[in-house]
Design a protein around this motif. Sequence first.
Motif, mmCIF file in Angstrom:
data_model
loop_
_atom_site.group_PDB
_atom_site.id
_atom_site.type_symbol
_atom_site.label_atom_id
_atom_site.label_comp_id
_atom_site.label_asym_id
_atom_site.label_seq_id
_atom_site.Cartn_x
_atom_site.Cartn_y
_atom_site.Cartn_z
ATOM 1 N N ARG A 133 0.828 -1.206 0.000
ATOM 2 C CA ARG A 133 0.000 0.000 0.000
ATOM 3 C C ARG A 133 0.857 1.249 0.000
ATOM 4 O O ARG A 133 0.520 2.237 -0.635
ATOM 5 C CB ARG A 133 -0.920 0.016 1.233
ATOM 6 N N SER A 134 1.990 1.183 0.713
ATOM 7 C CA SER A 134 2.788 2.410 0.777
ATOM 8 C C SER A 134 3.442 2.689 -0.575
ATOM 9 O O SER A 134 3.579 3.836 -0.980
ATOM 10 C CB SER A 134 3.820 2.340 1.898
ATOM 11 N N GLU A 135 3.781 1.636 -1.314
ATOM 12 C CA GLU A 135 4.327 1.878 -2.647
ATOM 13 C C GLU A 135 3.233 2.416 -3.570
ATOM 14 O O GLU A 135 3.460 3.325 -4.369
ATOM 15 C CB GLU A 135 4.921 0.591 -3.222
ATOM 16 N N ALA A 136 2.038 1.844 -3.439
ATOM 17 C CA ALA A 136 0.917 2.325 -4.244
ATOM 18 C C ALA A 136 0.643 3.797 -3.941
ATOM 19 O O ALA A 136 0.395 4.598 -4.844
ATOM 20 C CB ALA A 136 -0.329 1.489 -3.962
ATOM 21 N N LEU A 137 0.739 4.156 -2.671
ATOM 22 C CA LEU A 137 0.497 5.547 -2.287
ATOM 23 C C LEU A 137 1.573 6.454 -2.878
ATOM 24 O O LEU A 137 1.277 7.507 -3.452
ATOM 25 C CB LEU A 137 0.471 5.673 -0.758
ATOM 26 N N ALA A 138 2.824 6.015 -2.796
ATOM 27 C CA ALA A 138 3.913 6.838 -3.320
ATOM 28 C C ALA A 138 3.732 7.061 -4.816
ATOM 29 O O ALA A 138 3.921 8.163 -5.334
ATOM 30 C CB ALA A 138 5.253 6.162 -3.038
ATOM 31 N N ARG A 139 3.324 5.997 -5.518
ATOM 32 C CA ARG A 139 3.140 6.123 -6.952
ATOM 33 C C ARG A 139 1.986 7.067 -7.274
ATOM 34 O O ARG A 139 2.036 7.844 -8.221
ATOM 35 C CB ARG A 139 2.872 4.750 -7.541
ATOM 36 N N SER A 140 0.935 6.991 -6.474
ATOM 37 C CA SER A 140 -0.223 7.860 -6.689
ATOM 38 C C SER A 140 0.163 9.323 -6.506
ATOM 39 O O SER A 140 -0.218 10.191 -7.287
ATOM 40 C CB SER A 140 -1.335 7.504 -5.699
ATOM 41 N N ILE A 141 0.951 9.578 -5.458
ATOM 42 C CA ILE A 141 1.359 10.957 -5.186
ATOM 43 C C ILE A 141 2.224 11.483 -6.335
ATOM 44 O O ILE A 141 2.065 12.616 -6.789
ATOM 45 C CB ILE A 141 2.081 11.032 -3.825
ATOM 46 N N ASP A 142 3.111 10.631 -6.851
ATOM 47 C CA ASP A 142 3.927 11.027 -8.006
ATOM 48 C C ASP A 142 3.072 11.382 -9.207
ATOM 49 O O ASP A 142 3.334 12.359 -9.909
ATOM 50 C CB ASP A 142 4.859 9.881 -8.419
ATOM 51 N N ALA A 143 2.056 10.547 -9.449
ATOM 52 C CA ALA A 143 1.202 10.793 -10.619
ATOM 53 C C ALA A 143 0.458 12.109 -10.455
ATOM 54 O O ALA A 143 0.289 12.861 -11.426
ATOM 55 C CB ALA A 143 0.217 9.637 -10.806
ATOM 56 N N LEU A 144 0.027 12.426 -9.244
ATOM 57 C CA LEU A 144 -0.665 13.701 -9.022
ATOM 58 C C LEU A 144 0.276 14.873 -9.269
ATOM 59 O O LEU A 144 -0.107 15.890 -9.847
ATOM 60 C CB LEU A 144 -1.221 13.775 -7.595
ATOM 61 N N ARG A 145 1.530 14.707 -8.820
ATOM 62 C CA ARG A 145 2.492 15.787 -9.023
ATOM 63 C C ARG A 145 2.719 16.006 -10.511
ATOM 64 O O ARG A 145 2.827 17.118 -10.993
ATOM 65 C CB ARG A 145 3.800 15.451 -8.300
#
Lengths: 336, 348
Positions: A133-145
């Motif tokens: 989940r934490s990797e999924a979250l990190a990837r999501s935050i990157d995509a938003l940026r």
Amino acid sequence: MTMDATNSTETILEVSDLQTHFFTPAGVVKSVDGVSLTLKRGEILGLVGESGSGKSITGFSILGLVDPPGRNVGGSILFRGEELLGASEERLRSLRGNRIAMIFQDPMMTLNPVLSIKTHMIETVLAHESVSRSEALARSIDALRMVGISQPEKRIESYPHEFSGGMRQRVAIAIALLHKPDLIIADEPTTALDVTIQSQILSEMQKLCRELGLGLIWISHDLGVVAGLADRIAVMYAGRIVEQGTVDEVLDTPRHPYTAGLIGSAPAANSRGSRLTQIRGAAPHPLNRPEGCAFRTRCDYATDICRQEPPETRGSNTQSWRCFHPLATSNLETLP
Amino acid sequence: MTDIFTEVRNVSKRFSAKPDFAEKLAIKLGAASTPPVVHALDGVDLQVRRGEVVGLVGESGCGKSTLGRIIAGMLPPTEGEVYVEGAERSQLRGQAARHARLNTQIIFQDPMSSLNPRKRVVDIVGEAPVAHGLIRRGEKQAYVENLLQTVGLDPSMADRYPHQFSGGQRQRIGIARALAVKPEFLICDESIAALDISIQAQVINLFMDLRRQLDLTYLFISHDLSVVNHIADRVVIMYLGRIVEEGSADQIFDGPNHPYTAALLSEVPRIDRRHRTFQTIKGEIPSPMNPPPGCHFHPRCPFAFDRCRAERPALRTLADGRRSACHLNDLDQRPNFSVTEQARENSL
Ligand SMILES: Nc1ncnc2c1ncn2[C@@H]1O[C@H](COP(=O)(O)OP(=O)(O)OP(=O)(O)O)[C@@H](O)[C@H]1O
Ligand SMILES: Nc1ncnc2c1ncn2[C@@H]1O[C@H](COP(=O)(O)OP(=O)(O)OP(=O)(O)O)[C@@H](O)[C@H]1O
Ligand code: SF4
Ligand code: SF4
Ligand SMILES: [Mg+2]
Ligand SMILES: [Mg+2]
């Protein structure tokens, strides 16, 4: 996934004679009525045309997302050689969002109002990949940026209604980018964005196409954006592609009268404050399209033959059109 | 005296966002005092004169729709006042309040979420004029069919439901619904972005005809600068909750004063700008939850200097009558970026 095993000229999408019809109580709406197009790796196709001509339904058909009373009644959709028409729902679901993504015209079609952006994005990642989940979250935050949302670590906690229209669009784009798919169908995704953020997103899209060989179908009404972004343009009218070619061919020497009419009605082609040139008449009712060429009731060049049968596709190997009386290539007076 | 239709004075709007778990905990423990707040509008002054078309342009999320909703009376401002035809909106009662509400209509950005999916078009468009006594119930069908024709839809579509239409067709249902109550002031929030160019032309011509025939006033919110350039008399540019520049269409498009306006104009897509390499945004995109101090544009501004990071530039009237909020206007020698943009255009 299998990126290395591909070369840059691979055809990733080949749609032939696609037909998607809606069987309504009032009659059959032929939303997509014989659409053919191909897309290579890294290529960007701008899909423009009349409102209601079937652009979105073409996109839905490719993803297998047409709901009853709509149904595919013919044609073929080859995605990297694999026939998608008639493929199992399970197969389509595993491709959707993963190898093929669609960015919908209305971002609320992607976003569930009761779920936070974080839930949307993490679930999307986990639906196709087994990561933490934490990797999924990190990837999501990157995509938003990547789509220009500031303070993504904070704003990912928000719910869709707390975002402006354009921000929701950007979230939908970020979700589509999560899996770096092979094919993205983007349905008017930047209409609500200011031009500086639009450029930011277009530059990310260009990068994905160039570097990862993503194929992109960009549905838009903005000929300016398509001119700047796309390699080729396809123009739709009444369920059909009426003209197709490279950006320069179609915009500089439109052969179909409808294409020329579109280009001529852009504000930039008219002087400030004047009445805009508009194509005369109105788009035909989808249940009641004229026989022969569907454009003939609005066309200045129509003759008897246009009434008798629909024009077949003809043209050179890069530019093609469906018209009995194509405009001469020197016919430039409609251009700005 | 010019006839001012509506005016907002020093309007601010703040939304409190949901605090996340850590913040909730912090608030509980007294480590943080308030949940995060979105500063959607920050001290906005704007006048719209009767009969004029004001174009409102700005970054996504900068507060345009919020300003539109506040002017229409759908949302109360956190601070400041809204005047409609001389009267303060929040003080209106009864008949006067009802008149003000009908007289200003918004055509929404998002047609799907503003049309009731369970109603037929004839009811979506025809209910309000019947309820407000503008037409009799028996006249509804004909009235709606007539309006559909006005916005370029086939009148026989009146009995369909919203999901049976394409995006652009739905947008026109929204326009028909707004026109149905015969407003004097139309707020068009990205109302034509979803339409194809030939229908855009049709709707723009329609807006211009209605303006002439019915003396309508418009606030036209749009990202499409070529459309704004075509129809607006006056243009207002917003950035992160504030108006940064305002002037006649000629002033804005022929020589932007504010660096954000200049950035917008340099990115305008044009049909003769082919195969572009699109620019990523340089600098950081600021957040409305935590707006930067001083000038909100300074993290992205190529001309920012120390003062910009500390002091909010006031929106001041310049010698040519336009308003702009930029410290460069206090310098003896301001960088002439309109020339730079021109050079960039030419080199393309
Ligand atoms: N559920 C449905 N029932 C009946 N007709 C439908 C349905 N969904 C779409 N259609 C019709 O199919 C046609 C094509 O619709 P589509 O949404 O693909 O248009 P579009 O080209 O994307 O238009 P726009 O640019 O306005 O979004 C339209 O005439 C529309 O009315
Ligand atoms: N109900 C709400 N709750 C919390 N925040 C909100 C709410 N409505 C709007 N906002 C926030 O207020 C800011 C301004 O939003 P607004 O919709 O006015 O922007 P906009 O200029 O219309 O943008 P766009 O061009 O993308 O439509 C945004 O940051 C948005 O997230
Ligand atoms: S086929 Fe005939 S009616 Fe159709 S576009 Fe060509 S000239 Fe016009
Ligand atoms: S005030 Fe400073 S930072 Fe703001 S726009 Fe002007 S120069 Fe740029
Ligand atoms: Mg569509
Ligand atoms: Mg908005």
